[in-house]
Write a protein that holds these residues in place. Structure first.
Motif, PDB file in Angstrom:
ATOM      1  N   GLN A  13     -20.601  62.950  76.163  1.00  0.00           N
ATOM      2  CA  GLN A  13     -20.835  62.761  77.741  1.00  0.00           C
ATOM      3  C   GLN A  13     -22.190  62.271  77.462  1.00  0.00           C
ATOM      4  OE1 GLN A  13     -21.260  66.217  80.061  1.00  0.00           O
ATOM      5  NE2 GLN A  13     -21.424  65.248  81.785  1.00  0.00           N
ATOM      6  N   MET A  14     -23.044  62.486  76.879  1.00  0.00           N
ATOM      7  CA  MET A  14     -24.353  61.891  76.564  1.00  0.00           C
ATOM      8  C   MET A  14     -24.190  60.504  76.294  1.00  0.00           C
ATOM      9  SD  MET A  14     -26.367  65.069  74.916  1.00  0.00           S
ATOM     10  CE  MET A  14     -27.722  63.961  74.390  1.00  0.00           C
ATOM     11  N   GLU A  15     -23.444  60.081  75.355  1.00  0.00           N
ATOM     12  CA  GLU A  15     -23.159  58.787  74.868  1.00  0.00           C
ATOM     13  C   GLU A  15     -22.638  57.910  75.804  1.00  0.00           C
ATOM     14  OE1 GLU A  15     -20.359  59.369  71.592  1.00  0.00           O
ATOM     15  OE2 GLU A  15     -21.958  59.769  70.246  1.00  0.00           O
ATOM     16  N   ARG A  16     -21.923  58.511  76.711  1.00  0.00           N
ATOM     17  CA  ARG A  16     -21.119  57.632  77.888  1.00  0.00           C
ATOM     18  C   ARG A  16     -22.623  57.390  78.988  1.00  0.00           C
ATOM     19  NH1 ARG A  16     -16.392  60.889  77.060  1.00  0.00           N
ATOM     20  NH2 ARG A  16     -17.083  62.266  78.633  1.00  0.00           N
ATOM     21  N   GLN A  17     -23.300  58.397  79.058  1.00  0.00           N
ATOM     22  CA  GLN A  17     -24.383  58.263  80.177  1.00  0.00           C
ATOM     23  C   GLN A  17     -25.264  57.209  79.497  1.00  0.00           C
ATOM     24  OE1 GLN A  17     -24.237  59.843  83.071  1.00  0.00           O
ATOM     25  NE2 GLN A  17     -26.117  58.838  83.615  1.00  0.00           N
ATOM     26  N   LEU A  18     -25.601  57.185  78.154  1.00  0.00           N
ATOM     27  CA  LEU A  18     -26.624  56.235  77.551  1.00  0.00           C
ATOM     28  C   LEU A  18     -25.957  54.810  77.818  1.00  0.00           C
ATOM     29  CD1 LEU A  18     -28.948  55.527  75.934  1.00  0.00           C
ATOM     30  CD2 LEU A  18     -27.605  55.786  73.915  1.00  0.00           C
ATOM     31  N   THR A  19     -24.744  54.732  77.405  1.00  0.00           N
ATOM     32  CA  THR A  19     -24.013  53.229  77.699  1.00  0.00           C
ATOM     33  C   THR A  19     -24.053  52.766  78.901  1.00  0.00           C
ATOM     34  OG1 THR A  19     -22.010  54.172  77.256  1.00  0.00           O
ATOM     35  CG2 THR A  19     -23.098  53.513  75.228  1.00  0.00           C
ATOM     36  N   SER A  20     -23.719  53.645  79.912  1.00  0.00           N
ATOM     37  CA  SER A  20     -23.568  53.160  81.253  1.00  0.00           C
ATOM     38  C   SER A  20     -25.080  53.093  81.781  1.00  0.00           C
ATOM     39  CB  SER A  20     -22.838  54.195  81.997  1.00  0.00           C
ATOM     40  OG  SER A  20     -23.777  55.487  82.131  1.00  0.00           O
ATOM     41  N   ASP A  21     -26.103  53.663  81.407  1.00  0.00           N
ATOM     42  CA  ASP A  21     -27.495  53.461  81.950  1.00  0.00           C
ATOM     43  C   ASP A  21     -28.055  52.249  81.302  1.00  0.00           C
ATOM     44  OD1 ASP A  21     -27.373  55.793  83.631  1.00  0.00           O
ATOM     45  OD2 ASP A  21     -28.529  57.117  82.360  1.00  0.00           O
ATOM     46  N   ASP A  22     -27.818  52.214  80.170  1.00  0.00           N
ATOM     47  CA  ASP A  22     -28.616  50.836  79.507  1.00  0.00           C
ATOM     48  C   ASP A  22     -27.724  50.177  78.377  1.00  0.00           C
ATOM     49  OD1 ASP A  22     -30.264  49.042  78.503  1.00  0.00           O
ATOM     50  OD2 ASP A  22     -31.992  50.635  78.012  1.00  0.00           O
ATOM     51  N   PRO A  23     -26.831  49.545  78.586  1.00  0.00           N
ATOM     52  CA  PRO A  23     -25.988  49.118  77.524  1.00  0.00           C
ATOM     53  C   PRO A  23     -26.500  48.310  76.408  1.00  0.00           C
ATOM     54  CG  PRO A  23     -25.380  48.271  79.946  1.00  0.00           C
ATOM     55  CD  PRO A  23     -26.433  49.071  79.983  1.00  0.00           C
ATOM     56  N   LEU A  25     -29.494  48.782  75.185  1.00  0.00           N
ATOM     57  CA  LEU A  25     -29.864  49.729  74.242  1.00  0.00           C
ATOM     58  C   LEU A  25     -28.964  50.296  73.319  1.00  0.00           C
ATOM     59  CD1 LEU A  25     -32.358  51.459  73.030  1.00  0.00           C
ATOM     60  CD2 LEU A  25     -31.635  52.979  74.984  1.00  0.00           C
ATOM     61  N   ALA A  26     -27.672  50.646  73.942  1.00  0.00           N
ATOM     62  CA  ALA A  26     -26.671  51.105  73.371  1.00  0.00           C
ATOM     63  C   ALA A  26     -26.148  50.156  72.129  1.00  0.00           C
ATOM     64  CB  ALA A  26     -25.599  51.620  74.202  1.00  0.00           C
ATOM     65  N   ASN A  27     -26.110  48.742  72.629  1.00  0.00           N
ATOM     66  CA  ASN A  27     -25.516  47.836  71.824  1.00  0.00           C
ATOM     67  C   ASN A  27     -26.691  47.539  70.355  1.00  0.00           C
ATOM     68  OD1 ASN A  27     -23.125  47.102  72.996  1.00  0.00           O
ATOM     69  ND2 ASN A  27     -24.284  45.429  74.339  1.00  0.00           N
ATOM     70  N   PRO A  93     -26.343  41.900  77.486  1.00  0.00           N
ATOM     71  CA  PRO A  93     -25.396  42.850  77.200  1.00  0.00           C
ATOM     72  C   PRO A  93     -24.130  42.110  77.185  1.00  0.00           C
ATOM     73  CG  PRO A  93     -26.296  42.868  79.404  1.00  0.00           C
ATOM     74  CD  PRO A  93     -27.160  41.704  78.748  1.00  0.00           C
ATOM     75  N   GLN A  94     -23.302  42.804  76.236  1.00  0.00           N
ATOM     76  CA  GLN A  94     -22.043  42.370  75.951  1.00  0.00           C
ATOM     77  C   GLN A  94     -21.065  42.871  77.068  1.00  0.00           C
ATOM     78  OE1 GLN A  94     -21.529  40.370  73.383  1.00  0.00           O
ATOM     79  NE2 GLN A  94     -23.697  40.414  73.278  1.00  0.00           N
ATOM     80  N   GLY A  95     -21.252  43.896  77.819  1.00  0.00           N
ATOM     81  CA  GLY A  95     -20.331  44.237  78.788  1.00  0.00           C
ATOM     82  C   GLY A  95     -20.991  45.455  79.251  1.00  0.00           C
ATOM     83  N   THR A  96     -20.044  46.101  80.400  1.00  0.00           N
ATOM     84  CA  THR A  96     -20.416  47.539  80.999  1.00  0.00           C
ATOM     85  C   THR A  96     -19.212  48.570  80.626  1.00  0.00           C
ATOM     86  OG1 THR A  96     -19.385  46.977  82.901  1.00  0.00           O
ATOM     87  CG2 THR A  96     -21.497  46.371  82.946  1.00  0.00           C
ATOM     88  N   VAL A  97     -19.890  49.645  80.411  1.00  0.00           N
ATOM     89  CA  VAL A  97     -19.132  50.833  79.796  1.00  0.00           C
ATOM     90  C   VAL A  97     -18.408  51.360  81.093  1.00  0.00           C
ATOM     91  CG1 VAL A  97     -19.021  52.918  78.625  1.00  0.00           C
ATOM     92  CG2 VAL A  97     -20.408  51.076  78.016  1.00  0.00           C
ATOM     93  N   PRO A  99     -16.668  54.454  83.367  1.00  0.00           N
ATOM     94  CA  PRO A  99     -16.695  56.127  83.388  1.00  0.00           C
ATOM     95  C   PRO A  99     -15.751  56.617  82.310  1.00  0.00           C
ATOM     96  CG  PRO A  99     -16.795  55.300  85.606  1.00  0.00           C
ATOM     97  CD  PRO A  99     -16.384  54.111  84.890  1.00  0.00           C
ATOM     98  N   ASP A 100     -14.524  56.049  82.121  1.00  0.00           N
ATOM     99  CA  ASP A 100     -13.736  56.290  81.328  1.00  0.00           C
ATOM    100  C   ASP A 100     -13.706  56.195  79.901  1.00  0.00           C
ATOM    101  OD1 ASP A 100     -13.091  53.784  81.278  1.00  0.00           O
ATOM    102  OD2 ASP A 100     -10.822  54.000  81.445  1.00  0.00           O
ATOM    103  N   GLY A 101     -14.891  55.480  79.355  1.00  0.00           N
ATOM    104  CA  GLY A 101     -15.285  55.007  78.105  1.00  0.00           C
ATOM    105  C   GLY A 101     -15.037  53.653  77.731  1.00  0.00           C
ATOM    106  N   ALA A 102     -14.166  52.929  78.427  1.00  0.00           N
ATOM    107  CA  ALA A 102     -13.593  51.712  78.319  1.00  0.00           C
ATOM    108  C   ALA A 102     -14.768  50.727  78.580  1.00  0.00           C
ATOM    109  CB  ALA A 102     -12.120  51.228  79.133  1.00  0.00           C
ATOM    110  N   ILE A 103     -14.809  49.582  77.771  1.00  0.00           N
ATOM    111  CA  ILE A 103     -15.979  48.662  77.766  1.00  0.00           C
ATOM    112  C   ILE A 103     -15.380  47.563  78.386  1.00  0.00           C
ATOM    113  CG2 ILE A 103     -17.514  46.867  76.690  1.00  0.00           C
ATOM    114  CD1 ILE A 103     -17.578  48.965  74.620  1.00  0.00           C
ATOM    115  N   LYS A 104     -15.963  47.041  79.608  1.00  0.00           N
ATOM    116  CA  LYS A 104     -15.428  45.875  80.393  1.00  0.00           C
ATOM    117  C   LYS A 104     -16.398  44.676  79.905  1.00  0.00           C
ATOM    118  CE  LYS A 104     -15.301  44.260  85.163  1.00  0.00           C
ATOM    119  NZ  LYS A 104     -15.713  44.432  86.484  1.00  0.00           N
ATOM    120  N   PRO A 105     -15.677  43.657  79.587  1.00  0.00           N
ATOM    121  CA  PRO A 105     -16.485  42.596  79.091  1.00  0.00           C
ATOM    122  C   PRO A 105     -17.456  42.004  80.237  1.00  0.00           C
ATOM    123  CG  PRO A 105     -14.246  42.130  78.402  1.00  0.00           C
ATOM    124  CD  PRO A 105     -14.421  43.253  79.364  1.00  0.00           C
ATOM    125  N   ALA A 106     -18.767  41.407  80.003  1.00  0.00           N
ATOM    126  CA  ALA A 106     -19.482  40.837  81.013  1.00  0.00           C
ATOM    127  C   ALA A 106     -19.092  39.578  81.225  1.00  0.00           C
ATOM    128  CB  ALA A 106     -20.953  40.715  80.352  1.00  0.00           C
TER     129      ALA A 106
END
Length: 133
Positions: A13-23, A25-27, A93-97, A99-106
């Motif tokens: 859950q923390m990983e998903r939150q990080l990637t949704s808040d700042d993709p 940084l996550a990349n 950014p390469q895309g957005t994460v 809520p289900d964890g899937a990555i949507k390309p930018a």
């Protein structure tokens, strides 16, 4: 010691939150970049040559030669620590994460990106809205 199921869920859950808040940084945190050995060898050689020129300039009391040696040393160290440019690397950014964890390309857009202050204000407004204040 392995993590419990609860700890694994919280970590995911923390990983998903990080990637949704700042993709971006996550990349950056998930990329595994290696610099080639030749880059370090070239930079080390340049630093040694610069040091020798600096010492030679100091021994002969020629300031301009010492300055050239220092510039060569500095450039070699900067080259060693600089991020190598890749011809096919995408910027931003390469895309957005989702809520289900899937990555949507930018989507490739040609419009102007908002400035730093606009993005910070938008994030602030979004966080203030989430807290219910």
């Amino acid at each position: 010691m392995p993590l419990s199921e609860y700890e694994q869920r919280v970590l995911e859950q923390m990983e998903r939150q990080l990637t949704s808040d700042d993709p971006r940084l996550a990349n950056t945190l998930t990329q595994r970049g290696r610099r080639p050995f030749g880059r370090y060898a070239l930079a080390g050689t340049g630093a040694v040559v610069g040091l020798l020129v600096l010492v030679l300039g100091a021994a002969n009391s020629t300031a301009w030669l010492g300055v050239i040696g220092f510039v060569v040393m500095f450039a070699a160290v900067a080259f060693a620590f600089a991020k190598p440019r890749s011809a096919n690397a995408r910027r931003g950014p390469q895309g957005t994460v989702q809520p289900d964890g899937a990555i949507k390309p930018a989507a490739a857009s040609r419009h102007h990106k908002p400035g730093l202050m606009a993005r910070l204000e938008e994030r602030w407004d979004r966080r203030r809205g989430e807290s219910g204040r």
